[in-house]
Design a protein around this motif. Structure first.
Motif, PDB file in Angstrom:
ATOM      1  N   UNK A 111       0.705  -1.229   0.105  1.00  0.00           N
ATOM      2  CA  UNK A 111      -0.046  -0.061  -0.245  1.00  0.00           C
ATOM      3  C   UNK A 111       0.805   1.156   0.011  1.00  0.00           C
ATOM      4  N   UNK A 112       2.097   0.782  -0.106  1.00  0.00           N
ATOM      5  CA  UNK A 112       3.103   2.221  -0.307  1.00  0.00           C
ATOM      6  C   UNK A 112       2.752   2.870  -1.589  1.00  0.00           C
ATOM      7  N   UNK A 113       3.088   4.275  -1.897  1.00  0.00           N
ATOM      8  CA  UNK A 113       2.994   4.715  -3.193  1.00  0.00           C
ATOM      9  C   UNK A 113       4.076   5.148  -4.061  1.00  0.00           C
ATOM     10  N   UNK A 114       4.427   6.167  -3.751  1.00  0.00           N
ATOM     11  CA  UNK A 114       5.540   6.826  -4.478  1.00  0.00           C
ATOM     12  C   UNK A 114       7.004   6.565  -3.819  1.00  0.00           C
ATOM     13  N   UNK A 115       6.914   6.013  -2.654  1.00  0.00           N
ATOM     14  CA  UNK A 115       7.877   5.860  -1.627  1.00  0.00           C
ATOM     15  C   UNK A 115       8.878   4.534  -1.956  1.00  0.00           C
ATOM     16  N   UNK A 116       7.973   3.631  -2.686  1.00  0.00           N
ATOM     17  CA  UNK A 116       8.596   2.312  -2.973  1.00  0.00           C
ATOM     18  C   UNK A 116       9.823   2.089  -3.614  1.00  0.00           C
ATOM     19  N   UNK A 117       9.699   2.891  -4.937  1.00  0.00           N
ATOM     20  CA  UNK A 117      10.863   2.610  -5.564  1.00  0.00           C
ATOM     21  C   UNK A 117      12.103   3.145  -4.863  1.00  0.00           C
ATOM     22  N   UNK A 118      12.263   4.182  -4.154  1.00  0.00           N
ATOM     23  CA  UNK A 118      13.311   4.884  -3.420  1.00  0.00           C
ATOM     24  C   UNK A 118      13.629   3.662  -2.273  1.00  0.00           C
ATOM     25  N   UNK A 119      12.895   3.059  -1.753  1.00  0.00           N
ATOM     26  CA  UNK A 119      12.996   2.201  -0.843  1.00  0.00           C
ATOM     27  C   UNK A 119      13.659   0.838  -1.194  1.00  0.00           C
ATOM     28  N   UNK A 120      13.450   0.532  -2.522  1.00  0.00           N
ATOM     29  CA  UNK A 120      14.218  -0.614  -3.085  1.00  0.00           C
ATOM     30  C   UNK A 120      15.589  -0.126  -3.703  1.00  0.00           C
ATOM     31  N   UNK A 121      15.594   0.880  -4.166  1.00  0.00           N
ATOM     32  CA  UNK A 121      17.091   1.537  -4.778  1.00  0.00           C
ATOM     33  C   UNK A 121      17.995   1.677  -3.388  1.00  0.00           C
ATOM     34  N   UNK A 122      17.597   2.313  -2.128  1.00  0.00           N
ATOM     35  CA  UNK A 122      18.480   2.563  -1.376  1.00  0.00           C
ATOM     36  C   UNK A 122      18.910   1.269  -0.477  1.00  0.00           C
ATOM     37  N   UNK A 123      18.059   0.412  -0.829  1.00  0.00           N
ATOM     38  CA  UNK A 123      18.278  -1.146  -0.144  1.00  0.00           C
ATOM     39  C   UNK A 123      18.880  -2.176  -1.145  1.00  0.00           C
ATOM     40  N   UNK A 124      19.329  -1.813  -2.261  1.00  0.00           N
ATOM     41  CA  UNK A 124      19.765  -2.452  -3.477  1.00  0.00           C
ATOM     42  C   UNK A 124      19.027  -3.715  -3.718  1.00  0.00           C
ATOM     43  N   UNK A 125      17.625  -3.454  -3.566  1.00  0.00           N
ATOM     44  CA  UNK A 125      16.789  -4.446  -3.854  1.00  0.00           C
ATOM     45  C   UNK A 125      15.862  -4.520  -5.218  1.00  0.00           C
ATOM     46  N   UNK A 126      16.117  -3.655  -6.122  1.00  0.00           N
ATOM     47  CA  UNK A 126      15.573  -3.128  -7.287  1.00  0.00           C
ATOM     48  C   UNK A 126      15.462  -4.253  -8.177  1.00  0.00           C
TER      49      UNK A 126
END
Length: 210
Positions: A111-126
């Protein structure tokens, strides 16, 4: 749950991939403080933890006819500075590698919106997930089944070919409505086919880890 039929393993974000209790508390408490409101109560935290930001703002500011000032403040504050307070679940990277090695589809329904991309990028999970569906990608967020249905449609999967790992009532309800398998993560109070307390336990359940 027939593991032999599984094609996709889908994770919720908050409370499953990451312990986001501290980051989300700090985020919402800063917003509340900006409008002279007290910090989140435990009941408020439980609710906003499951909600989209829009639903959380409606819940926390029911007195506002126009929530635009709150959204303006959210844009000013941003979420980037709160990401470092998120704690990745121990064993997650190993499990994701094992899931991919097994030939299963790893995905996220959040249910996150526009923060999910940054969360994955910052944790090297993209690159660790084949599909990520957020609340902005569907008409209705969880507890509606839209996110899981979108994932099934994308890969031509039937409900018994997908398992959803979540930690909230919204996750439980979404899985039930979609007809998928549901595994409760660190939440024994939820009604689920199986309950697990770690990524290692989940790996054993999925038969991708020894």
């Amino acid at each position: 749950m027939d593991i032999s039929k599984l094609k996709a393993v889908i994770f919720d974000c908050d409370g499953v991939l990451f312990d986001t209790a501290l980051s989300n508390r700090k985020f919402y408490n800063e917003i509340l403080a900006s409008f002279g409101k007290p910090e989140l109560s435990q009941e408020q935290f439980i609710q906003v933890h499951m909600m989209t930001v829009a639903a959380a703002i409606d819940y926390l500011f029911p007195e506002l006819d126009d929530p635009d000032p709150v959204y303006a403040k959210i844009k000013e504050i941003g979420y980037a500075k709160f990401i470092p307070y998120m704690q990745m679940e121990e064993g997650l990277c190993d499990l994701l590698a094992a899931i991919r090695k097994k030939g299963l589809i790893p995905g996220v329904a959040t249910n996150r919106t526009n923060t999910m991309e940054a969360v994955l990028e910052d944790n090297n999970l993209t690159q660790s997930f084949d599909i990520v569906v957020t609340s902005r990608d569907v008409e209705r967020p969880k507890p509606a089944p839209d996110q899981l249905e979108k994932i099934m449609a994308a890969y031509g999967l039937s409900p018994d070919q997908i398992v959803f790992i979540g930690d909230s009532e919204y996750d439980e309800q979404a899985a039930r409505a979609a007809g998928t398998w549901f595994v409760a993560f660190k939440q024994p109070r939820l009604s689920a086919k199986v309950h697990v307390d770690s990524m290692l336990d989940l790996g054993k359940l999925l038969k991708v880890k020894e």
